[in-house]
Design an enzyme around this catalytic site. Structure first.
Site, PDB file in Angstrom:
ATOM      1  N   ASP A   1     -25.006  -8.308 -36.693  1.00 51.23           N
ATOM      2  CA  ASP A   1     -25.685  -7.115 -37.208  1.00 51.23           C
ATOM      3  C   ASP A   1     -25.090  -6.796 -38.581  1.00 51.23           C
ATOM      4  OD1 ASP A   1     -27.003  -4.724 -37.531  1.00 51.23           O
ATOM      5  OD2 ASP A   1     -25.683  -3.596 -36.181  1.00 51.23           O
TER       6      ASP A   1
ATOM      7  N   ASP B   1     -39.240 -20.669 -34.576  1.00 52.81           N
ATOM      8  CA  ASP B   1     -39.691 -20.754 -33.196  1.00 52.81           C
ATOM      9  C   ASP B   1     -41.179 -20.396 -33.167  1.00 52.81           C
ATOM     10  OD1 ASP B   1     -39.640 -20.720 -30.331  1.00 52.81           O
ATOM     11  OD2 ASP B   1     -37.550 -20.054 -30.393  1.00 52.81           O
TER      12      ASP B   1
ATOM     13  N   ASP C   1     -42.291 -23.160 -28.417  1.00 55.92           N
ATOM     14  CA  ASP C   1     -42.105 -22.529 -27.117  1.00 55.92           C
ATOM     15  C   ASP C   1     -43.138 -23.039 -26.102  1.00 55.92           C
ATOM     16  OD1 ASP C   1     -40.558 -20.277 -25.846  1.00 55.92           O
ATOM     17  OD2 ASP C   1     -42.574 -19.503 -25.492  1.00 55.92           O
TER      18      ASP C   1
ATOM     19  N   GLU D   1     -40.607 -27.370 -26.405  1.00 52.16           N
ATOM     20  CA  GLU D   1     -39.979 -26.949 -25.155  1.00 52.16           C
ATOM     21  C   GLU D   1     -40.954 -27.270 -24.026  1.00 52.16           C
ATOM     22  OE1 GLU D   1     -38.088 -23.039 -22.956  1.00 52.16           O
ATOM     23  OE2 GLU D   1     -40.055 -22.995 -23.885  1.00 52.16           O
TER      24      GLU D   1
ATOM     25  N   HIS E   1     -30.694 -19.876 -25.167  1.00 55.27           N
ATOM     26  CA  HIS E   1     -30.784 -18.434 -24.903  1.00 55.27           C
ATOM     27  C   HIS E   1     -31.339 -18.109 -23.521  1.00 55.27           C
ATOM     28  CE1 HIS E   1     -34.723 -19.734 -26.018  1.00 55.27           C
ATOM     29  NE2 HIS E   1     -35.244 -18.590 -25.592  1.00 55.27           N
ATOM     30  N   ASP E   2     -31.787 -19.124 -22.780  1.00 58.79           N
ATOM     31  CA  ASP E   2     -32.324 -18.908 -21.426  1.00 58.79           C
ATOM     32  C   ASP E   2     -31.341 -19.340 -20.343  1.00 58.79           C
ATOM     33  OD1 ASP E   2     -34.794 -18.046 -22.419  1.00 58.79           O
ATOM     34  OD2 ASP E   2     -35.655 -20.073 -22.364  1.00 58.79           O
TER      35      ASP E   2
HETATM   36  O1  TEU Z   1     -38.997 -20.286 -21.912  1.00 60.69           O
HETATM   37  C1  TEU Z   1     -39.862 -20.988 -21.067  1.00 60.69           C
HETATM   38  C2  TEU Z   1     -39.425 -21.116 -19.715  1.00 60.69           C
HETATM   39  O2  TEU Z   1     -39.790 -22.041 -19.037  1.00 60.69           O
HETATM   40  C3  TEU Z   1     -38.595 -19.987 -19.196  1.00 60.69           C
HETATM   41  O3  TEU Z   1     -39.387 -19.241 -18.338  1.00 60.69           O
HETATM   42  C4  TEU Z   1     -37.466 -20.502 -18.480  1.00 60.69           C
HETATM   43  O4  TEU Z   1     -37.915 -21.224 -17.388  1.00 60.69           O
HETATM   44  C5  TEU Z   1     -36.648 -19.361 -18.008  1.00 60.69           C
HETATM   45  O5  TEU Z   1     -36.249 -18.596 -19.098  1.00 60.69           O
HETATM   46  C6  TEU Z   1     -35.441 -19.877 -17.313  1.00 60.69           C
HETATM   47  O6  TEU Z   1     -34.895 -18.845 -16.618  1.00 60.69           O
HETATM   48  C7  TEU Z   1     -39.509 -19.915 -23.150  1.00 60.69           C
HETATM   49  C8  TEU Z   1     -38.458 -19.171 -23.930  1.00 60.69           C
HETATM   50  O7  TEU Z   1     -37.378 -20.023 -24.186  1.00 60.69           O
HETATM   51  C9  TEU Z   1     -38.084 -17.941 -23.186  1.00 60.69           C
HETATM   52  O8  TEU Z   1     -37.041 -17.241 -23.799  1.00 60.69           O
HETATM   53  C10 TEU Z   1     -39.316 -17.085 -23.095  1.00 60.69           C
HETATM   54  O9  TEU Z   1     -39.043 -15.958 -22.313  1.00 60.69           O
HETATM   55  C11 TEU Z   1     -40.508 -17.834 -22.502  1.00 60.69           C
HETATM   56  O10 TEU Z   1     -40.665 -19.130 -23.048  1.00 60.69           O
HETATM   57  C12 TEU Z   1     -41.783 -17.087 -22.802  1.00 60.69           C
HETATM   58  O11 TEU Z   1     -42.060 -17.156 -24.169  1.00 60.69           O
END
Ligand code: TEU
Length: 564
Positions: free
Chosen positions: A29, A106, A207, A264, A337-338
């Site tokens: 930030d 992205d 995505d 992805e 990030h997921d």
């Molecule tokens: O993620 C796609 C996806 O398959 C996610 O649902 C993933 O399975 C989940 O986060 C795992 O717990 C992408 C992005 O990376 C994610 O941040 C987004 O929320 C999603 O698409 C929708 O755009």
């Protein structure tokens, strides 16, 4: 495609690149509002150049109501107000390029936000040409068209009271799916891509790009036990027209610029990935596969968090290594990030945090493919364990916590244990820059609490310590670039069934490398293949190891040895 190595000049640059992912909300930030921003990224470009990465992938920076932190875009040509202005973006791009860093954006075009002008118009006026930019269906016998479950829980269909029709949303209600069957919509997507390409960006991470083509019959899916819903996966993953659409996108946009692309692709097999990434098919450079991060998934998806074994992990990664060799190209990642933090999930974030974070880097980065480092991974950031569900922000986590408790009768303790292990917020706590308040992320109140371990685990301390995870990443990045065999060589897994040693050989006919990762907090005797005895240790996370016939592997030891 050719199987002989290309000359350096002919080689596409994505094969030599190391990518660093920034989740801008949590990175740095600059103005004290508690949310990371683009000027914050500019402040850290020197840091990234010192680490030695080549490309920055920015998670979405576009206008968004932030239902899903930017993965719900309301204007593809505007910067999210909290992140700054278009002038800030232009400056970031120019500054990054001055630092020798490329910028990958992205692209989220399986769905938009329900607050995008297209959807607002589509919903308000069913006669408008925007209506068909989305997927609308009338009820079937008074019910929704299918009972497919959305990724974030509940059904994928949302009733629009005014028109009496349902719209499709594979993710949240606020993320309506775009209708790729409509050529005008596809044209809009290519236009917005050109808008950013013309600014000089260097690539796209796309995505859930393998979900854009749906089976037009919209068949019912397989029932999901314990729910009234079904799984629609086979009817929208790698769907009937996805390759046609990507080839069109390639003709219209990608082939006209010098770009790196990664799709992805949850649910993509090795053969699917060949179809996406074989250069002669003119689709994408590579995809993110999900098999290794799917380990431990069960009846309640990732929340089941069942035990997994090292032979399973080795089998998956090795199948991708050999399956794409000379047929396509791999992306290599532990973290994003997921996902939960790799050191907590695949390593040991307690006593052996430093050793195991280094070992994981070694095992991954000497495979064939393009490595991705997620912010904080380079100095071993760990999962967080907030006490209360109210401290979490991620919509997926919050939906799941409610559903697991209320629908599936999990105790609160069990729910919290699953959240601690698997929540996406593990990856989203602010980057721990130093030991000052809020880890140097913000002077304000962070949008998501900082992991309390920041006084010990932070970038400043790691850079100051030559033995840190950070310096191991820096050296690993430099080392792999100096070895053609990492980019070109074949891959052979050793001892597939060994329960704690991940060992493989890379060989390009000139150089043979043995890579060893020890996934255990014990010691273990390991016999080296003959030509590595007396070889040269190129990388180790323990002091001087002599490559004798039998190695005594230390807890979470990671090694790279060049054959004599
Ligand atoms: O993620 C796609 C996806 O398959 C996610 O649902 C993933 O399975 C989940 O986060 C795992 O717990 C992408 C992005 O990376 C994610 O941040 C987004 O929320 C999603 O698409 C929708 O755009």
């Amino acid at each position: 495609m050719t199987s002989s190595p290309l000359s350096p000049a002919a080689r596409p640059w994505f094969q030599d690149a190391v990518v660093y992912q920034i989740y801008p909300r949590s990175f740095q930030d600059s103005d004290g509002d508690g949310v990371g921003d683009l000027r914050g990224v500019i402040l850290r470009l020197d840091y990234l150049a010192r680490l030695g990465v080549d490309v920055i992938w920015l998670s979405p920076i576009f206008a968004s109501p932030n239902d899903d932190n930017g993965y719900d875009i309301s204007d593809y040509r505007a910067v999210m107000t909290e992140f700054g202005t278009m002038a800030d973006f232009d400056e970031l791009l120019a500054e990054a390029h001055k630092h020798g860093l490329k910028i990958m954006l992205d692209l989220v075009v399986n769905h938009s936000s329900d607050e995008h002008a297209w959807f607002v118009e589509a919903r308000e006026n069913p006669q408008s040409d925007k209506r068909d930019y989305y997927i609308w269906k009338p009820p079937v016998a008074g019910d929704m068209p299918t009972h497919w479950q959305a990724f974030f829980g509940g059904p994928v269909w949302q009733l629009d009271e005014a028109s009496g029709e349902y719209y499709l949303h594979l993710f949240s209600v606020k993320q309506p799916d775009l209708n790729w069957e409509n050529p005008k919509l596809r044209g809009e997507v290519y236009d917005l891509m050109r808008f950013w390409c013309n600014k000089g960006i260097d690539g796209f991470r796309m995505d859930v790009i393998n979900l854009i083509s749906k089976d037009q019959q919209y068949p019912e899916g397989e029932p999901i036990p314990g729910t009234a819903l079904t799984s629609g996966y086979p009817h929208f993953m790698n769907g009937p027209r996805v390759h046609e659409f990507l080839q069109e996108m390639n003709r219209e946009v990608l082939s006209r610029y010098d770009l790196m692309t990664v799709g992805e692709t949850p649910g993509a097999s090795v053969d699917d990935a060949v179809r996406y990434s074989d250069p002669s098919r003119h689709e994408l450079n590579m995809v993110f596969q999900f098999e290794h991060v799917g380990l431990g998934s069960g009846e309640r998806g990732k929340w089941t968090n069942a035990p997994w074994t090292l032979p399973e992990l080795k089998a998956i990664l090795s199948r991708w290594q050999t399956g794409l060799h000379n047929r396509g190209w791999n992306s290599l990642y532990w973290d994003n990030h997921d996902q939960p933090r790799a050191v907590s999930r695949f390593g040991n974030d307690g006593e052996f945090r430093v050793q195991s974070a280094k070992m994981l880097a070694t095992v991954l980065h000497f495979m064939q493919g393009t490595p991705y480092i997620y912010q904080g991974e380079e100095f071993g950031m760990t999962n967080v364990a907030f006490e209360r569900i109210g401290q979490y922000n991620d919509l997926e986590t919050l939906h799941a916590a409610e559903e697991l408790h209320e629908l599936h009768n999990w105790s609160q303790e069990r729910v919290m244990a699953a959240v601690h292990a698997m929540s996406r917020d593990n990856a989203r706590t602010p980057v721990q820059w130093d030991a000052s308040p809020n880890a140097g992320f913000t002077t304000g109140k962070p949008w998501l609490e900082v992991n309390p371990n920041y006084p010990q685990i932070n970038a400043e301390a790691a850079e100051a310590d030559p033995d840190s995870v950070w310096h191991h990443y820096r050296r690993t990045i430099a080392l792999r670039k100096s070895l053609d065999v990492v980019r070109e060589g074949s891959y052979e897994l050793l001892d597939a069934e060994h329960p704690s040693v991940f060992a493989y050989i890379r060989d390009d006919g000139k150089t043979r490398l043995l890579v060893i990762g020890h996934f255990s907090s014990d010691t273990e005797r390991y016999h080296l293949p003959a030509d590595f005895v007396g070889g040269e240790v190129l990388s180790s996370n323990y002091p001087a190891t002599e490559p004798a016939e039998t190695l005594m592997l230390q807890p979470y030891q990671g090694l790279v040895i060049r054959a004599r």
